[in-house]
Design a protein around this motif. Structure first.
Motif, PDB file in Angstrom:
ATOM      1  N   PRO A 133     -30.651  -3.512  55.760  1.00 52.83           N
ATOM      2  CA  PRO A 133     -30.123  -2.971  57.120  1.00 52.83           C
ATOM      3  C   PRO A 133     -29.304  -3.191  57.151  1.00 52.83           C
ATOM      4  O   PRO A 133     -28.283  -3.510  56.578  1.00 52.83           O
ATOM      5  CB  PRO A 133     -30.550  -3.763  58.182  1.00 52.83           C
ATOM      6  N   ASP A 134     -28.295  -1.276  57.617  1.00 47.00           N
ATOM      7  CA  ASP A 134     -27.165  -1.370  57.172  1.00 47.00           C
ATOM      8  C   ASP A 134     -26.975  -0.312  58.463  1.00 47.00           C
ATOM      9  O   ASP A 134     -26.214   1.082  58.555  1.00 47.00           O
ATOM     10  CB  ASP A 134     -26.888  -0.367  56.001  1.00 47.00           C
ATOM     11  N   THR A 135     -26.925  -1.062  59.650  1.00 41.91           N
ATOM     12  CA  THR A 135     -25.821  -0.803  60.852  1.00 41.91           C
ATOM     13  C   THR A 135     -24.932  -0.509  61.262  1.00 41.91           C
ATOM     14  O   THR A 135     -24.326   0.078  61.938  1.00 41.91           O
ATOM     15  CB  THR A 135     -26.755  -0.883  62.353  1.00 41.91           C
ATOM     16  N   GLY A 136     -24.164  -0.865  60.519  1.00 41.00           N
ATOM     17  CA  GLY A 136     -22.452  -0.676  60.535  1.00 41.00           C
ATOM     18  C   GLY A 136     -22.317  -2.145  61.411  1.00 41.00           C
ATOM     19  O   GLY A 136     -20.819  -2.211  61.424  1.00 41.00           O
ATOM     20  N   GLU A 137     -22.570  -3.197  61.739  1.00 35.96           N
ATOM     21  CA  GLU A 137     -22.663  -4.281  62.886  1.00 35.96           C
ATOM     22  C   GLU A 137     -23.345  -5.104  61.909  1.00 35.96           C
ATOM     23  O   GLU A 137     -24.374  -5.459  61.324  1.00 35.96           O
ATOM     24  CB  GLU A 137     -22.815  -4.421  63.917  1.00 35.96           C
TER      25      GLU A 137
ATOM     26  N   ASP B 258     -27.381  -6.203  61.644  1.00 29.33           N
ATOM     27  CA  ASP B 258     -28.219  -6.372  60.596  1.00 29.33           C
ATOM     28  C   ASP B 258     -28.993  -7.502  60.523  1.00 29.33           C
ATOM     29  O   ASP B 258     -30.563  -6.963  60.197  1.00 29.33           O
ATOM     30  CB  ASP B 258     -27.809  -6.162  59.213  1.00 29.33           C
ATOM     31  N   MET B 259     -28.689  -8.689  60.611  1.00 33.04           N
ATOM     32  CA  MET B 259     -29.467 -10.051  60.674  1.00 33.04           C
ATOM     33  C   MET B 259     -30.357 -10.127  62.023  1.00 33.04           C
ATOM     34  O   MET B 259     -31.279 -10.693  61.326  1.00 33.04           O
ATOM     35  CB  MET B 259     -28.006 -10.831  60.191  1.00 33.04           C
TER      36      MET B 259
ATOM     37  N   MET C 286     -26.281  -8.324  52.605  1.00 33.26           N
ATOM     38  CA  MET C 286     -25.522  -7.335  53.823  1.00 33.26           C
ATOM     39  C   MET C 286     -24.885  -8.448  54.131  1.00 33.26           C
ATOM     40  O   MET C 286     -23.211  -8.061  54.402  1.00 33.26           O
ATOM     41  CB  MET C 286     -26.509  -8.479  55.058  1.00 33.26           C
ATOM     42  N   LEU C 287     -23.844  -9.546  53.742  1.00 35.18           N
ATOM     43  CA  LEU C 287     -22.925 -10.333  53.962  1.00 35.18           C
ATOM     44  C   LEU C 287     -21.950  -9.431  53.158  1.00 35.18           C
ATOM     45  O   LEU C 287     -20.663  -9.421  53.503  1.00 35.18           O
ATOM     46  CB  LEU C 287     -22.997 -11.381  53.228  1.00 35.18           C
ATOM     47  N   ARG C 288     -22.210  -9.203  52.375  1.00 28.72           N
ATOM     48  CA  ARG C 288     -20.790  -8.388  51.533  1.00 28.72           C
ATOM     49  C   ARG C 288     -20.559  -7.418  51.726  1.00 28.72           C
ATOM     50  O   ARG C 288     -19.420  -6.858  51.632  1.00 28.72           O
ATOM     51  CB  ARG C 288     -21.229  -8.469  49.926  1.00 28.72           C
ATOM     52  N   ARG C 289     -21.574  -6.364  52.612  1.00 24.68           N
ATOM     53  CA  ARG C 289     -20.888  -5.292  52.401  1.00 24.68           C
ATOM     54  C   ARG C 289     -20.348  -5.703  53.952  1.00 24.68           C
ATOM     55  O   ARG C 289     -19.139  -4.906  54.233  1.00 24.68           O
ATOM     56  CB  ARG C 289     -22.480  -4.390  53.275  1.00 24.68           C
ATOM     57  N   ALA C 290     -20.590  -6.032  55.184  1.00 24.03           N
ATOM     58  CA  ALA C 290     -19.673  -7.483  55.669  1.00 24.03           C
ATOM     59  C   ALA C 290     -18.490  -7.675  55.507  1.00 24.03           C
ATOM     60  O   ALA C 290     -17.778  -7.688  56.217  1.00 24.03           O
ATOM     61  CB  ALA C 290     -20.718  -8.089  56.938  1.00 24.03           C
TER      62      ALA C 290
ATOM     63  N   GLY D 277     -14.563  -6.396  55.999  1.00 16.87           N
ATOM     64  CA  GLY D 277     -13.523  -6.749  57.141  1.00 16.87           C
ATOM     65  C   GLY D 277     -14.010  -7.960  57.580  1.00 16.87           C
ATOM     66  O   GLY D 277     -13.713  -8.826  59.364  1.00 16.87           O
ATOM     67  N   GLU D 278     -15.682  -7.835  58.458  1.00 15.99           N
ATOM     68  CA  GLU D 278     -15.942  -8.737  59.401  1.00 15.99           C
ATOM     69  C   GLU D 278     -16.428 -10.107  59.242  1.00 15.99           C
ATOM     70  O   GLU D 278     -15.786 -10.826  59.991  1.00 15.99           O
ATOM     71  CB  GLU D 278     -17.972  -8.419  59.824  1.00 15.99           C
ATOM     72  N   ILE D 279     -16.451 -10.444  57.607  1.00 16.78           N
ATOM     73  CA  ILE D 279     -16.173 -11.900  57.906  1.00 16.78           C
ATOM     74  C   ILE D 279     -14.959 -12.192  56.401  1.00 16.78           C
ATOM     75  O   ILE D 279     -14.572 -11.763  55.714  1.00 16.78           O
ATOM     76  CB  ILE D 279     -17.484 -12.901  57.548  1.00 16.78           C
TER      77      ILE D 279
END
Length: 202
Positions: free
Chosen positions: A80-84, A88-89, A141-145, A149-151
């Protein structure tokens, strides 16, 4: 008393076609009769095959049921890649739990009882929840985030990547399918996301 399924004329099938027919039959037996009353005879009859065919692929009833549950797991070719990340999770973890929605509660709970008393079965089931595809999906998903700059990218370790699935597995084993959406939100908001956003030590 359970009404036996009549054995129709066996159908010659091989490979993926045969496996699909068998796992469809397992799911049908679970929905109609529950886990306690699921038998290898019943599955063979519904799939229009023989018990030896089943045993050549799966050693026992629990292994056969786990295969059917695994076949109904979400299959994200692209995570999933909603942008947030939270969205996604939520989407991914809810889909893991909701694959059981069409099973009677009694079937799920009877299976849980066997999970709790059989270490080998429990290891098989938890491995199906927390290895391979699901872990790889979460890491993507985590690497995309992290790239957005989210995490904190330093927090993406093997232990942390598997943490949401570990917590989800434990919630399922101890609570079944009760309030799964609320449980997923608590796992993310109270544990996983704060950890991923925390600054690196030092």
């Amino acid at each position: 008393m359970r009404k036996p399924v009549e054995q129709g004329k066996p159908v010659r099938r091989r490979g993926d076609e045969l496996e699909r027919a068998i796992l469809d039959a397992v799911w049908g037996e679970l929905v109609e009769h529950g886990y306690d009353r699921l038998t290898m005879d019943g599955v063979a009859a519904r799939a229009r095959t023989s018990k030896p065919v089943l045993y050549r692929r799966w050693p026992n009833r629990p292994a056969l049921v786990i295969a059917a549950l695994g076949r109904n797991a979400p299959d994200f070719q692209e995570p999933p890649d909603t942008g947030e990340l939270r969205a996604d999770m939520l989407l991914f973890m809810r889909s893991l739990l909701h694959r059981f929605d069409d099973l009677p509660g009694e079937a799920v709970h009877a299976f849980l009882v066997d999970l709790l008393r059989d270490p080998e079965l429990r290891a098989r089931f938890t491995g199906s929840l927390t290895s391979g595809g699901p872990v790889n999906t979460l890491e993507t998903m985590l690497r995309r985030a992290a790239g957005r700059g989210e995490i904190n990218p330093d927090r993406i370790t093997p232990r942390v990547v598997s943490l949401p699935l570990d917590l989800l597995r434990d919630a399922f084993l101890t609570g079944g399918t009760v309030a799964p959406d609320r449980v997923v939100e608590e796992i993310l908001d109270e544990v996983v996301l704060p950890l991923l956003r925390a600054p690196s030590e030092g």
